[in-house]
Design a protein around this motif. Structure first.
Motif, PDB file in Angstrom:
ATOM      1  N   ALA A  19       0.832  -1.205   0.000  1.00 25.89           N
ATOM      2  CA  ALA A  19       0.000   0.000   0.000  1.00 25.89           C
ATOM      3  C   ALA A  19       0.863   1.250   0.000  1.00 25.89           C
ATOM      4  O   ALA A  19       1.999   1.259   0.488  1.00 25.89           O
ATOM      5  CB  ALA A  19      -0.924   0.017   1.222  1.00 25.89           C
ATOM      6  N   LEU A  20       0.288   2.308  -0.548  1.00 23.90           N
ATOM      7  CA  LEU A  20       0.872   3.635  -0.460  1.00 23.90           C
ATOM      8  C   LEU A  20       0.487   4.261   0.875  1.00 23.90           C
ATOM      9  O   LEU A  20      -0.533   3.908   1.474  1.00 23.90           O
ATOM     10  CB  LEU A  20       0.356   4.517  -1.597  1.00 23.90           C
ATOM     11  N   ILE A  21       1.301   5.210   1.320  1.00 26.04           N
ATOM     12  CA  ILE A  21       1.025   5.942   2.562  1.00 26.04           C
ATOM     13  C   ILE A  21       1.417   7.391   2.334  1.00 26.04           C
ATOM     14  O   ILE A  21       2.500   7.670   1.817  1.00 26.04           O
ATOM     15  CB  ILE A  21       1.836   5.400   3.757  1.00 26.04           C
ATOM     16  N   THR A  22       0.553   8.321   2.700  1.00 27.92           N
ATOM     17  CA  THR A  22       0.962   9.718   2.749  1.00 27.92           C
ATOM     18  C   THR A  22       1.133  10.137   4.196  1.00 27.92           C
ATOM     19  O   THR A  22       0.378   9.706   5.073  1.00 27.92           O
ATOM     20  CB  THR A  22      -0.055  10.660   2.076  1.00 27.92           C
ATOM     21  N   VAL A  23       2.137  10.977   4.436  1.00 27.06           N
ATOM     22  CA  VAL A  23       2.348  11.587   5.742  1.00 27.06           C
ATOM     23  C   VAL A  23       2.390  13.093   5.513  1.00 27.06           C
ATOM     24  O   VAL A  23       3.248  13.597   4.791  1.00 27.06           O
ATOM     25  CB  VAL A  23       3.663  11.120   6.394  1.00 27.06           C
ATOM     26  N   TRP A  24       1.409  13.806   6.093  1.00 24.13           N
ATOM     27  CA  TRP A  24       1.340  15.257   5.936  1.00 24.13           C
ATOM     28  C   TRP A  24       0.972  15.849   7.280  1.00 24.13           C
ATOM     29  O   TRP A  24      -0.173  15.831   7.700  1.00 24.13           O
ATOM     30  CB  TRP A  24       0.293  15.620   4.883  1.00 24.13           C
ATOM     31  N   ASP A  25       1.983  16.361   7.956  1.00 18.34           N
ATOM     32  CA  ASP A  25       1.807  16.907   9.293  1.00 18.34           C
ATOM     33  C   ASP A  25       1.999  18.420   9.253  1.00 18.34           C
ATOM     34  O   ASP A  25       2.427  18.975   8.228  1.00 18.34           O
ATOM     35  CB  ASP A  25       2.833  16.270  10.240  1.00 18.34           C
TER      36      ASP A  25
END
Length: 575
Positions: A151-157
């Motif tokens: 799976a793909l994962i985005t991290v945007w904090d």
């Protein structure tokens, strides 16, 4: 058969907490703000506090096979902002992994090692980057992990530009594919902080806000999302934002984000737009930048076509953005955990250590794994107590039309009240929204969320797809708007929580309420003192004094006084 080992994850800075995983099963995750009416976003940096929370959940330091500490940013001079306090109150710096990840497979699952008095004595630990912990808190809790699916994962904090990852459970590999666009997650609250409803004194913020300097911005994004519904997106404003972005370049830190905001505000002033239109426009602009960045990056990696995606980081609390990605049809599935912000970082640290040690990434977990409710002895004067089944509570809601605070069982993980720390009310009168906002001391434009039986949700909401953690945008269908006006926002949108049998308490309550009224929906909003986490017990609610009824673990507490009479000054709930 050997006893599974226990991995402990710690988040010492804001949204602090401690989590424990046994084998691949989450035992608990205790967020500091959900203890003893502590402040929102509280730290958990005292060793005695950490040990006490372990003990309250049946663990001693010697039971732990490994401790992982969430990574964090460093100061301009390289100093660490992560500290632990010993029994004497002395602060000890803790050298942890960083905040961001560099593109590439690298050593994301290796981390760095250290030793600090985390548990009252020198404690060896491993630390992984803040971004890596976000990524794995989302993937490991996803249905894709349970299926051992890549799976793909985005991290945007708030302190970073969005980055894209891919996790391969067969190879036990986490790869950072690089940034998705160039917009810091802090740009949205920074821009909105210039408007009257959210305005903050930035001089005071800098003086009172040590560390990364973003703490004062934390409450803004959620309020701004609601405020945006008061007007429509301006394509002219969006065009100005795009032009300013081209001029300034990267907006990946606070100073250029303030410069960007001031330039946009100057250039949009002649348009005569409302604050709400500008807030909605930046929300739409950022989503377009994010979506275009994903398209651009994935166009260079055709091998990733057709994968599902997990969203993480504080920006994954934006229901408009989440719904937009899901509606795009680009991904085989879209997953957002109930704790995409830093409230899930302790879980993420423990998950990363689990993956590193065992090679497993499928976590068995429940959203109701927070602190247990504290028992109440004799109710305070003016309150009476009697046994009450949850089905009887449904009849009280129907007949009396009063809000009821439910404080029962273990608390929810993450920032959304899902029925164990909630104010529940009938949705059939528009006046109920105003009443709940008044009770909570909130602005009148703030919406009240609906909670709905999952199998009835597509009939009432569009799309009405399963959404048990209130993380996607839905519209109320026209034929239902007059029947449940209390949960309709000004644009008829709703931050829906769907309920299935796995949320037993709310399933039983909604089923009984539907059986009597034909309405499968109730109002649901969080129960807490202003500026604090969820109520830890019924006694706190009774001291708050804003409602007549409190239900906790099969007991109904009823006040003889009018709601609000004798309440603590300034103790209204918010959030």
């Amino acid at each position: 058969m050997p006893t599974p080992e226990v991995w402990c994850g710690l988040k010492l800075t804001h949204d602090g907490g401690v989590a424990a995983i046994e084998g691949n099963r989450l035992l608990f995750s205790i967020e500091a703000e959900k203890l003893e009416n502590r402040p929102r976003h509280a730290t958990m940096h005292e060793a005695a506090d950490i040990v006490a929370q372990l003990a309250a959940n049946g663990l001693a330091p010697g039971d732990l096979a490994g401790v992982a500490v969430d990574g964090w940013a460093r100061g301009a001079q390289g100093e660490t902002w992560v500290e632990v306090a010993d029994a004497a109150g002395t602060l000890h710096p803790v050298e942890v992994a960083g905040y961001h990840d560099e593109p590439g497979a690298g050593r994301l699952l290796t981390g760095v090692t250290g030793n600090a008095p985390l548990l009252g004595a020198p404690t060896p630990f491993r630390s992984f980057s803040h971004a890596t912990d976000h990524a794995l808190s989302s993937y490991c809790t996803s249905p894709f992990a349970a299926r051992r699916q890549r799976a793909l994962i985005t991290v945007w904090d708030g302190g970073m530009v969005p980055c894209l990852y891919v996790f391969d459970p067969e190879r036990v590999s986490l790869e950072c594919l690089g940034p998705v666009g160039s917009i810091s997650g802090a740009l949205f609250p920074i821009f909105c902080s210039h408007f009257a409803p959210f305005k903050i004194d930035h001089g005071t913020r800098r003086a009172n806000d040590p560390g990364p300097g973003l703490e004062a911005l934390l409450p803004i994004a959620g309020k701004a999302m609601a405020y945006a519904a008061l007007d429509t997106v301006s394509e002219e404003a969006v065009a100005v934002m795009a032009a300013v972005t081209e001029e300034i370049g990267l907006v990946d830190a606070a100073i250029p984000a303030y410069l960007w905001s001031r330039r946009v505000l100057t250039r949009t002033a002649p348009l005569g737009l409302s604050d709400a239109a500008l807030v909605g426009s930046i929300q739409e602009f950022l989503f377009r930048v994010f979506a275009a960045g994903l398209d651009g990056l994935l166009s260079r990696r055709p091998d990733l076509d057709g994968l599902p995606i997990c969203l993480s980081g504080g920006c994954a609390l934006n229901i408009k953005w989440n719904a937009g990605l899901r509606a795009s049809g680009r991904f085989a599935g879209v997953w957002v955990p109930p704790f995409p912000n830093d409230s899930g970082s302790a879980i993420g640290a423990a998950c990363t250590e689990m993956v590193r040690r065992t090679g497993r990434a499928d976590l068995e977990w429940s959203v109701f794994a927070g602190p247990g409710v504290r028992d109440v002895g004799q109710p305070p004067p003016g309150w009476s107590a009697q046994p009450c089944e949850i089905e009887e509570l449904a009849k009280i809601l129907e007949v009396h039309g009063e809000p009821v605070v439910v404080v029962s069982g273990r608390a929810e993980l993450g920032p959304r009240a899902l029925g164990h720390r909630s104010i529940i009310a009938p949705p059939t009168s528009a006046a109920m929204k105003d009443r709940l906002n008044a009770v909570k001391g909130r602005e009148p434009y703030r919406p009240v969320a609906p909670i709905c039986l999952e199998h009835r949700a597509p009939e009432v909401f569009d799309p009405g797809t399963p959404d048990p953690y209130m993380l996607f945008d839905h519209q109320i269908r026209p034929q239902w708007r007059s029947r449940i006006p209390a949960v309709a926002h000004v644009d008829n949108s709703a931050r829906l929580e769907t309920v299935g049998p796995d949320n037993e308490l709310m399933w039983r309550l909604l089923t009984a309420y539907e059986r009597s009224t034909g309405v499968p929906v109730l109002c649901n909003t969080s129960a807490n003192f202003r500026g604090s986490g969820f109520f830890p017990d019924a006694e706190s609610v009774m001291r708050w004094g804003q409602v007549r009824y409190v239900w906790s673990n099969g007991t109904l507490f009823t006040s003889d006084a009018d709601p609000g009479a004798g309440a603590d000054p300034g103790a209204g709930a918010a959030g």
